[in-house]
Design a protein around this motif. Structure first.
Motif, mmCIF file in Angstrom:
data_model
loop_
_atom_site.group_PDB
_atom_site.id
_atom_site.type_symbol
_atom_site.label_atom_id
_atom_site.label_comp_id
_atom_site.label_asym_id
_atom_site.label_seq_id
_atom_site.Cartn_x
_atom_site.Cartn_y
_atom_site.Cartn_z
ATOM 1 N N THR A 339 0.831 -1.202 0.000
ATOM 2 C CA THR A 339 0.000 0.000 0.000
ATOM 3 C C THR A 339 0.864 1.250 0.000
ATOM 4 O O THR A 339 0.600 2.220 -0.725
ATOM 5 C CB THR A 339 -0.934 0.005 1.229
ATOM 6 O OG1 THR A 339 -1.844 -1.091 1.128
ATOM 7 C CG2 THR A 339 -1.727 1.298 1.316
ATOM 8 N N SER A 343 0.992 3.987 -2.984
ATOM 9 C CA SER A 343 0.653 5.398 -2.770
ATOM 10 C C SER A 343 1.784 6.315 -3.207
ATOM 11 O O SER A 343 1.548 7.391 -3.769
ATOM 12 C CB SER A 343 0.315 5.640 -1.299
ATOM 13 O OG SER A 343 1.464 5.554 -0.472
ATOM 14 N N THR A 476 -3.326 7.536 -0.145
ATOM 15 C CA THR A 476 -3.145 6.367 0.727
ATOM 16 C C THR A 476 -4.485 5.756 1.099
ATOM 17 O O THR A 476 -4.645 4.529 1.111
ATOM 18 C CB THR A 476 -2.387 6.776 1.998
ATOM 19 O OG1 THR A 476 -1.133 7.363 1.636
ATOM 20 C CG2 THR A 476 -2.116 5.577 2.884
ATOM 21 N N THR A 479 -6.112 3.851 -1.957
ATOM 22 C CA THR A 479 -5.606 2.549 -2.378
ATOM 23 C C THR A 479 -6.610 1.441 -2.082
ATOM 24 O O THR A 479 -6.619 0.405 -2.754
ATOM 25 C CB THR A 479 -4.274 2.236 -1.668
ATOM 26 O OG1 THR A 479 -4.464 2.306 -0.250
ATOM 27 C CG2 THR A 479 -3.183 3.194 -2.083
ATOM 28 N N GLY A 483 -8.188 -1.699 -4.637
ATOM 29 C CA GLY A 483 -7.942 -3.063 -4.177
ATOM 30 C C GLY A 483 -9.041 -4.023 -4.559
ATOM 31 O O GLY A 483 -8.806 -5.234 -4.677
ATOM 32 N N GLY A 489 -2.124 -4.675 -1.924
ATOM 33 C CA GLY A 489 -2.192 -3.835 -0.746
ATOM 34 C C GLY A 489 -3.323 -4.174 0.191
ATOM 35 O O GLY A 489 -3.986 -5.224 0.082
ATOM 36 N N LEU A 513 -4.390 0.372 8.159
ATOM 37 C CA LEU A 513 -4.557 1.515 7.260
ATOM 38 C C LEU A 513 -4.529 2.830 8.041
ATOM 39 O O LEU A 513 -3.936 3.825 7.599
ATOM 40 C CB LEU A 513 -5.872 1.382 6.495
ATOM 41 C CG LEU A 513 -6.146 2.423 5.413
ATOM 42 C CD1 LEU A 513 -5.111 2.319 4.307
ATOM 43 C CD2 LEU A 513 -7.549 2.252 4.847
#
Length: 529
Positions: A339, A343, A476, A479, A483, A489, A513
């Motif tokens: 991830t 990003s 971020t 993401t 997915g 990620g 996260l």
């Protein structure tokens, strides 16, 4: 040329070690994404080419156009209701998050300690919804409310409301405190001093940011449609599943129209400086809110029904306590690393593309610019609108045709989407900057490249850096969105846990996260001028 002198200390005092570290991070992310998996899938080029060829032949069937129009109204209704709700949350939360209204608080030591503890609790409560993408809220709310229109509105309100509260709190803290302190010294209550001492100073900024949230809510509403909540996103998902590229381009055109209208409205309110524009916009919202409420059929009674209470209790029981998925710590750490790499790469793509297109999209500053320069500017603005109007998952669907699932499809999809967002914001910065340094270079005989390099970029650098850092934080969170369509990620891991209905593992993934988002926010504070 005063601006370069201002920009240089920012980089030397605070940024150099961090920028070097970020350069290493970018190189590491590219290396990891390239060496860990195969990247290009040559077998998908025919479908990729077919998609772009279909732009010349969109589906203009009357029935499909009617369906597209209905989906546009649904997406617009979600955006209006979600944006208004997020502004309401922001107005309530901002005084609780801001430091200014609570300065010099009186009372006993115990009362002061309780007040401080309460404010830390409130801040923690706003951190979680800000760090979790709205699509996650939607996926969780669907487990309780089903595919109810209320899910889309609440998902937007949760995340956007927390962000709006933070921005509004920063505006209150940055305002001149003289009037607030005078009112407090004169015996006015804390709320009265806030309303009459601080709010009038930042009123235009509060309104402008609120309408910017409306613009963002249109894009968010389209993304939420992909999880089955209707609107243009849902129709795009269905057309992609059946590979009806002619329908997809019709829907993309509808998204561009809707996003373009929201952009124009937001820009007009934020930059016109006219009270008439603000008042007419408020009147329009007073009409749009009840109409949108009626059109999508919002029924708030579902929030306190017996069924909702029972399903919510079951969901909480399933999600707590959080735990690791079947792959344990190694799986979670690898997904977190992917991830981060995704990003970083997406941000690099977005910044590079955004700067290149924004230099063309920015309105001309010279009266002798010809038709070619002006036409190129309009084309560049149209390209940026296309990039940001199409949701990131749709770009990911397209990129997966020519790339194997992994870090790169997600990075490219998010990079393209955020090129549209950052490019527009960069163009606004170039349009609004202090133009004296560039004019001096022009008078001295410098060419366009030298004028831009030495007369525009140094002046705009602080605002550009702030936008990039803020967008990295947003990317971020985004993401997670890509997915669900094959990117690597935490988003992919979360999708797997949701399919398996392992909600405790979902909570653990959300925790990872949040930790990552907080870490990037800390880096952002180091970089932000």
């Amino acid at each position: 040329m005063r601006a370069p002198t201002v920009a240089r200390p920012v980089v030397r005092r605070r940024g150099s070690p961090t920028l070097i570290g970020l350069g290493v991070l970018v190189a590491w992310a590219a290396w990891r994404a390239t060496t860990s998996r195969d990247v290009l899938n040559t077998r998908g080029w025919s479908s990729f080419t077919e998609f772009w060829t279909a732009v010349l032949d969109p589906d203009l069937n009357v029935d499909f156009l009617r369906l597209t129009g209905e989906a546009m109204l649904t997406t617009a209704s979600y955006a209006v209701l979600g944006a208004v709700a997020s502004v309401a949350v922001g107005l309530v939360g901002a005084p609780l998050l801001a430091d200014r209204p609570w300065e010099a608080a009186t009372g006993s030591r115990a009362l002061s300690a309780c007040r401080t503890a309460a404010r830390w609790v409130v801040r923690a409560l706003f951190v979680v919804p800000r760090a979790v993408h709205e699509i996650i809220w939607a996926l969780l709310l669907v487990q309780v409310l089903g595919f109810d229109p209320l899910v889309a509105v609440l998902a937007i309100a949760f995340q956007f409301g927390a962000i709006t509260a933070k921005v509004y709190a920063d505006l209150l803290d940055d305002a001149d405190p003289a009037a607030f302190r005078s009112l407090r010294a004169g015996g006015a209550g804390r709320f009265t001093a806030l309303v009459y001492g601080l709010v009038p100073i930042v009123r235009r900024d509060l309104i402008g940011y609120g309408f910017y949230r409306l613009e963002c809510a249109v894009r968010s509403a389209a993304v939420l449609g992909i999880v089955g909540l209707g609107g243009l996103g849902n129709q795009l998902d269905l057309s992609f599943e059946s590979l009806r590229y002619d329908e997809i381009w019709t829907l993309i055109a509808a998204l561009m129209i809707l996003s373009g209208l929201a952009d124009r409205w937001s820009t007009a309110v934020r930059h016109s400086g006219s009270d008439v524009a603000v008042r007419s916009s408020w009147i329009a919202l007073l009409v749009l809110v009840p109409v949108s409420w009626w059109y999508v059929g919002i029924d708030v009674s579902a929030l306190w029904s017996e069924r909702t209470r029972r399903l919510f209790g079951d969901l909480v029981d399933d999600m707590l306590p959080p735990r690791l998925g079947p792959g344990g710590w190694s799986e979670l750490i690898e997904a977190t690393v992917d991830t981060l790499a995704m990003s970083v790469l997406a941000t690099v793509i977005a910044v590079t593309g955004g700067l290149l297109v924004a230099t063309i999209a920015a309105r001309p500053h010279r009266p002798d610019d010809g038709v070619v320069r002006r036409s190129a500017g309009w084309v560049a603005r149209l390209v940026l609108l296309l990039f940001r109007a199409v949701p990131a998952p749709v770009w990911a669907f397209l990129v997966v045709l020519v790339m194997f699932p992994g870090i790169w499809p997600g990075a490219v999809a998010l990079g393209v989407y955020n090129t549209g967002v950052l490019g527009r914001l960069f163009a606004e910065v170039f349009d609004d900057h202090d133009d004296r340094a560039r004019r001096q270079l022009d008078t001295a005989g410098a060419g366009p490249v030298e004028q831009f390099t030495y007369g525009v970029l140094p002046v705009c650098a602080p605002r550009l850096v702030s936008l990039v850092v803020y967008r990295w934080e947003v990317i971020t969170r985004e993401t997670v969105v890509v997915g669900v369509v094959g990117a690597a990620g935490l988003g992919r891991l979360m999708q797997e846990h949701l399919v398996a209905r392992d909600f405790a593992a979902v909570t653990g993934t959300i925790g990872a996260l949040i930790v990552l988002a907080v870490a990037i926010d800390a880096i952002g504070r180091r970089l932000r001028p």
